[in-house]
Design a protein around this motif. Structure first.
Motif, mmCIF file in Angstrom:
data_model
loop_
_atom_site.group_PDB
_atom_site.id
_atom_site.type_symbol
_atom_site.label_atom_id
_atom_site.label_comp_id
_atom_site.label_asym_id
_atom_site.label_seq_id
_atom_site.Cartn_x
_atom_site.Cartn_y
_atom_site.Cartn_z
ATOM 1 N N PHE A 1 0.829 -1.199 0.000
ATOM 2 C CA PHE A 1 0.000 0.000 0.000
ATOM 3 C C PHE A 1 0.866 1.252 0.000
ATOM 4 O O PHE A 1 1.922 1.287 0.622
ATOM 5 N N GLU A 2 0.392 2.250 -0.723
ATOM 6 C CA GLU A 2 1.093 3.519 -0.847
ATOM 7 C C GLU A 2 0.917 4.335 0.435
ATOM 8 O O GLU A 2 -0.110 4.229 1.116
ATOM 9 N N ARG A 3 1.910 5.157 0.724
ATOM 10 C CA ARG A 3 1.800 6.091 1.847
ATOM 11 C C ARG A 3 2.054 7.487 1.319
ATOM 12 O O ARG A 3 3.081 7.751 0.695
ATOM 13 N N TYR A 4 1.091 8.374 1.568
ATOM 14 C CA TYR A 4 1.184 9.752 1.118
ATOM 15 C C TYR A 4 1.142 10.669 2.330
ATOM 16 O O TYR A 4 0.458 10.385 3.315
ATOM 17 N N GLU A 5 1.858 11.762 2.242
ATOM 18 C CA GLU A 5 1.794 12.782 3.286
ATOM 19 C C GLU A 5 0.628 13.704 2.954
ATOM 20 O O GLU A 5 0.637 14.369 1.927
ATOM 21 N N MET A 6 -0.397 13.679 3.798
ATOM 22 C CA MET A 6 -1.568 14.519 3.594
ATOM 23 C C MET A 6 -1.927 15.188 4.909
ATOM 24 O O MET A 6 -2.003 14.511 5.942
ATOM 25 N N GLU A 7 -2.142 16.463 4.830
ATOM 26 C CA GLU A 7 -2.479 17.229 6.031
ATOM 27 C C GLU A 7 -3.755 16.683 6.680
ATOM 28 O O GLU A 7 -4.745 16.415 6.006
ATOM 29 N N GLY A 8 -3.688 16.475 7.979
ATOM 30 C CA GLY A 8 -4.845 16.012 8.727
ATOM 31 C C GLY A 8 -5.047 14.516 8.708
ATOM 32 O O GLY A 8 -5.986 14.006 9.303
ATOM 33 N N ALA A 9 -4.168 13.792 8.029
ATOM 34 C CA ALA A 9 -4.322 12.339 7.931
ATOM 35 C C ALA A 9 -3.352 11.631 8.868
ATOM 36 O O ALA A 9 -2.223 12.079 9.073
ATOM 37 N N THR A 10 -3.811 10.515 9.413
ATOM 38 C CA THR A 10 -2.918 9.595 10.102
ATOM 39 C C THR A 10 -2.804 8.357 9.225
ATOM 40 O O THR A 10 -3.647 8.130 8.344
ATOM 41 N N PHE A 11 -1.776 7.564 9.448
ATOM 42 C CA PHE A 11 -1.545 6.378 8.620
ATOM 43 C C PHE A 11 -1.281 5.190 9.521
ATOM 44 O O PHE A 11 -0.447 5.260 10.425
ATOM 45 N N GLY B 1 -11.553 6.322 6.016
ATOM 46 C CA GLY B 1 -10.290 5.700 5.662
ATOM 47 C C GLY B 1 -10.128 5.569 4.162
ATOM 48 O O GLY B 1 -11.107 5.381 3.434
ATOM 49 N N ALA B 2 -8.884 5.652 3.715
ATOM 50 C CA ALA B 2 -8.569 5.508 2.294
ATOM 51 C C ALA B 2 -7.236 4.787 2.148
ATOM 52 O O ALA B 2 -6.300 5.054 2.902
ATOM 53 N N ALA B 3 -7.172 3.880 1.199
ATOM 54 C CA ALA B 3 -5.946 3.133 0.937
ATOM 55 C C ALA B 3 -5.719 3.066 -0.566
ATOM 56 O O ALA B 3 -6.667 2.888 -1.332
ATOM 57 N N TRP B 4 -4.463 3.218 -0.961
ATOM 58 C CA TRP B 4 -4.099 3.166 -2.372
ATOM 59 C C TRP B 4 -3.036 2.097 -2.584
ATOM 60 O O TRP B 4 -2.132 1.930 -1.768
ATOM 61 N N PHE B 5 -3.143 1.378 -3.699
ATOM 62 C CA PHE B 5 -2.145 0.399 -4.083
ATOM 63 C C PHE B 5 -2.100 0.341 -5.592
ATOM 64 O O PHE B 5 -2.975 0.866 -6.279
ATOM 65 N N LYS B 6 -1.051 -0.288 -6.118
ATOM 66 C CA LYS B 6 -0.870 -0.352 -7.564
ATOM 67 C C LYS B 6 -0.988 -1.778 -8.067
ATOM 68 O O LYS B 6 -0.625 -2.725 -7.374
ATOM 69 N N ASP B 7 -1.505 -1.900 -9.289
ATOM 70 C CA ASP B 7 -1.510 -3.204 -9.949
ATOM 71 C C ASP B 7 -0.109 -3.442 -10.529
ATOM 72 O O ASP B 7 0.761 -2.568 -10.409
ATOM 73 N N PRO B 8 0.152 -4.590 -11.130
ATOM 74 C CA PRO B 8 1.501 -4.864 -11.643
ATOM 75 C C PRO B 8 2.015 -3.871 -12.691
ATOM 76 O O PRO B 8 3.224 -3.757 -12.887
#
Length: 126
Positions: free
Chosen positions: A87-97, A108-115
């Motif tokens: 899963f990707e980690r982004y720096e976003m104001e007001g967000a915890t990870f 909640g939101a999560a991002w990931f990439k396909d191959p």
């Protein structure tokens, strides 16, 4: 004009066999059509995800597909992580990870990439 018509997501990939394995086995989507050199279709909820071969696979740097998974977000992310999805980690104001999920209060939101690098998004919306 278009409000009464269904739409579907469409994703470019470089290798249909690899995409079939990722979308079918890793993500658990049911293939509903296509094959050989034809675009693949997968059922996802009440919609269809189309995966087709293209030399431009992975060049989109924005969300390609989003799934609103509601309260299942944590368990789905955990299941995908167990299958090797990063899963990707982004720096976003007001967000915890935590554990692959960005939290904005109760959302909640999560991002990931396909191959191929296409960006896929899960969130706690319905």
């Amino acid at each position: 004009m278009l409000k009464a018509h269904n739409s579907s997501a469409i994703i470019a990939v470089s290798d249909l066999d690899r995409a079939r394995e990722f979308y079918g086995e890793t993500l658990g989507l049911q293939q509903s059509g296509g094959g050989d050199d034809q675009p693949l279709t997968f059922s996802t909820g009440d919609t269809t995800l189309v995966v087709y071969p293209s030399e431009f696979a992975g060049t989109n740097k924005a969300n390609a597909v989003v799934w609103g998974v509601g309260c299942e977000l944590r368990s789905i992310v955990a299941d995908l992580r167990a299958k090797g999805v990063t899963f990707e980690r982004y720096e976003m104001e007001g967000a915890t990870f935590a554990d692959g999920v960005h939290w904005f209060g109760d959302f909640g939101a999560a991002w990931f990439k396909d191959p191929d690098g296409n960006l896929l998004h899960l969130n706690s919306g319905d």
